[in-house]
Scaffold this active site. Structure first.
Site, mmCIF file in Angstrom:
data_model
loop_
_atom_site.group_PDB
_atom_site.id
_atom_site.type_symbol
_atom_site.label_atom_id
_atom_site.label_comp_id
_atom_site.label_asym_id
_atom_site.label_seq_id
_atom_site.Cartn_x
_atom_site.Cartn_y
_atom_site.Cartn_z
ATOM 1 N N PHE A 150 1.312 -1.195 0.163
ATOM 2 C CA PHE A 150 -0.112 0.196 0.009
ATOM 3 C C PHE A 150 0.586 0.953 -0.521
ATOM 4 O O PHE A 150 1.736 1.561 0.869
ATOM 5 C CB PHE A 150 -0.727 0.399 1.330
ATOM 6 C CG PHE A 150 -1.809 1.360 1.660
ATOM 7 C CD1 PHE A 150 -2.998 1.026 0.396
ATOM 8 C CD2 PHE A 150 -1.326 2.569 1.458
ATOM 9 C CE1 PHE A 150 -3.809 2.265 -0.056
ATOM 10 C CE2 PHE A 150 -2.063 3.801 1.427
ATOM 11 C CZ PHE A 150 -3.356 3.018 1.117
ATOM 12 N N ASP A 235 9.743 3.159 1.331
ATOM 13 C CA ASP A 235 8.729 3.857 1.984
ATOM 14 C C ASP A 235 8.206 3.934 3.281
ATOM 15 O O ASP A 235 7.687 2.653 3.941
ATOM 16 C CB ASP A 235 7.023 3.267 0.744
ATOM 17 C CG ASP A 235 5.893 4.190 1.730
ATOM 18 O OD1 ASP A 235 5.573 4.675 2.478
ATOM 19 O OD2 ASP A 235 4.922 3.686 0.605
ATOM 20 N N LYS A 264 2.892 11.823 6.417
ATOM 21 C CA LYS A 264 1.973 11.325 7.910
ATOM 22 C C LYS A 264 3.169 12.103 9.649
ATOM 23 O O LYS A 264 2.357 13.190 9.433
ATOM 24 C CB LYS A 264 1.792 9.578 8.426
ATOM 25 C CG LYS A 264 1.859 9.208 6.995
ATOM 26 C CD LYS A 264 0.637 8.228 7.257
ATOM 27 C CE LYS A 264 -0.205 7.235 6.494
ATOM 28 N NZ LYS A 264 -1.106 7.600 6.085
#
Length: 410
Positions: A150, A235, A264
């Site tokens: 994801f 990531d 984030k």
């Protein structure tokens, strides 16, 4: 630590939730709670009911809600300047990029806004590097990715997802991606060709349910990429910035990727901040006009991001995540065989596989909400726990006690 309810003098949480659902696209399936304010690890809805937040905005709130250091940085910057565009340079830019580059041990920083933007940026940079530095033939560059990944929901990214909810109905998709099983180092080795520009991997798959690869996997990727002249892009959008008990999840194997993809928590839960961080030999391939973002690296984002980096530089929050992670692991493992099939933890992050006999992940989260705890399901019967790193041991224990009661059927 118990729920407190006051008499509302306005629309109820239920009424506001229904009104929101009636006027918004249904690309999310939120729990029926409407938050009015929050501090630390606690959120309060419009009815005055308090909830313990065990999601942390998918790790965007690693430092909790309304952290005074971050709120102060944002407030001070709001009254000065919030946007110049990258057509000009502002006074917060150099300090943020320097601090983040130093935290990562890299030369250059390319600030963006969202995590998906950062991933898209890393893809472009890897391809450009492949053509200009490695010498891959035009339009032949390939990037190796992992099953169960994801990385975001842009059309490019969902094109190499194997999640039907993310992928179906959004084609045609961009070529140039080769998918191999996650955790399978031999599959990566077999997939590398003269056209491979990069391996793009989550060191821990968060959306997949906190899936942790076998020991040595990241070290093996690093060795393969070095040997075969391929970029290793990590990531760390969800896993990085303290969540796992280290600054980066790659640190657990003493691995330094060629490209860090961050987001984030970098914005402190206040503004969207993301970045691609790499050495000049990689990010130096970009030239003016080839990539950009109006809001990327804006003054407000840089002020907050710099405060986040300063907090991480002390190591305090990483140590706290590691310490509380031991407590969380012990409590979760005690639930195995009592409504829980398996747990996976790394620092203050956990994937909990619920026994289907107990209910779906969604049903467990709804039951937790009724007990004053907010969490999020993923992939059917799995729930993800990511408490703020500032949570107290007492509150964490109480929240996990509520989960134990739910899965036991109390």
């Amino acid at each position: 630590m118990t729920a407190t309810i006051t008499t509302p003098q306005h629309e109820s949480s239920t009424e506001l939730f229904q009104r929101a659902e009636a006027r918004t696209a249904h690309n999310y399936h939120p729990l029926p709670v409407v938050v009015e304010h929050a501090a630390g690890a606690w959120m309060t809805d419009v009815d005055g009911t308090r909830f313990l937040d065990l999601l942390s905005g998918y790790s965007a709130l690693n430092f909790g809600h309304s952290h005074p250091t971050l709120v102060r940085a944002a407030t001070e910057q709001l009254g000065r300047v919030t946007l110049t565009s990258r057509a000009f340079v502002h006074d917060q830019f150099a300090d943020f990029c320097t601090a983040l580059g130093d935290l990562c041990g890299k030369d250059l920083v390319l600030p963006m806004n969202t995590g998906a933007e950062a991933v898209e940026t890393a893809i472009k940079v890897a391809r450009k590097w492949g053509y200009e530095v490695k010498g891959i033939a035009p339009d032949q560059a390939e990037i190796i990715v992992a099953s169960g990944n994801f990385h975001g929901r842009t059309t490019t990214i969902v094109g190499f997802s194997d999640d039907p909810d993310a992928r179906d109905g959004f084609g045609p998709f961009a070529p140039g991606f080769v998918t191999v099983p996650y955790g399978d180092l031999a599959a990566i080795e077999a997939a590398i060709t003269e056209n491979t520009a990069a391996v793009l991997i989550e060191p821990i798959q968060g959306e997949g349910g906190v899936v942790i690869p076998p020991d040595g996997y990241l070290r093996g990727i690093r060795a393969l990429c070095t040997e075969r002249d391929v970029l290793f892009a990590a990531d760390e959008i969800q896993a990085g910035l303290g969540r796992t008990g280290k600054t980066f999840a790659c640190d657990h194997e003493d691995v330094v990727p060629d490209i860090y993809v961050l987001g984030k928590a970098l914005g402190g839960g206040i503004v969207p901040v993301s970045a691609v961080v790499a050495d000049r030999s990689v990010l130096g391939v970009l030239r003016p006009g080839q990539h950009g973002s109006t809001f990327g690296g804006n003054p407000l984002a840089c002020a907050v991001g710099r405060a986040v980096v300063d907090m991480l530089a002390t190591g305090e929050h990483q140590d706290r995540a590691a310490e509380l992670g031991v407590l969380m692991t012990e409590q979760l493992e005690a639930m195995i065989g009592h409504g829980v099939l398996a747990v996976r933890t790394r620092g203050l992050w956990a994937g909990v596989d619920i026994d289907p006999a107990v209910g779906t992940g969604r049903e467990v989260c709804e039951a937790l909400m009724a007990r004053g705890v907010l969490a999020k399901d993923t992939h059917g019967s799995t729930i993800r726990l990511a408490p703020p790193l500032v949570i107290s041991a007492e509150d964490l224990t109480w929240g996990l006690d509520q989960l134990a009661a739910v899965v036991r059927g109390d």
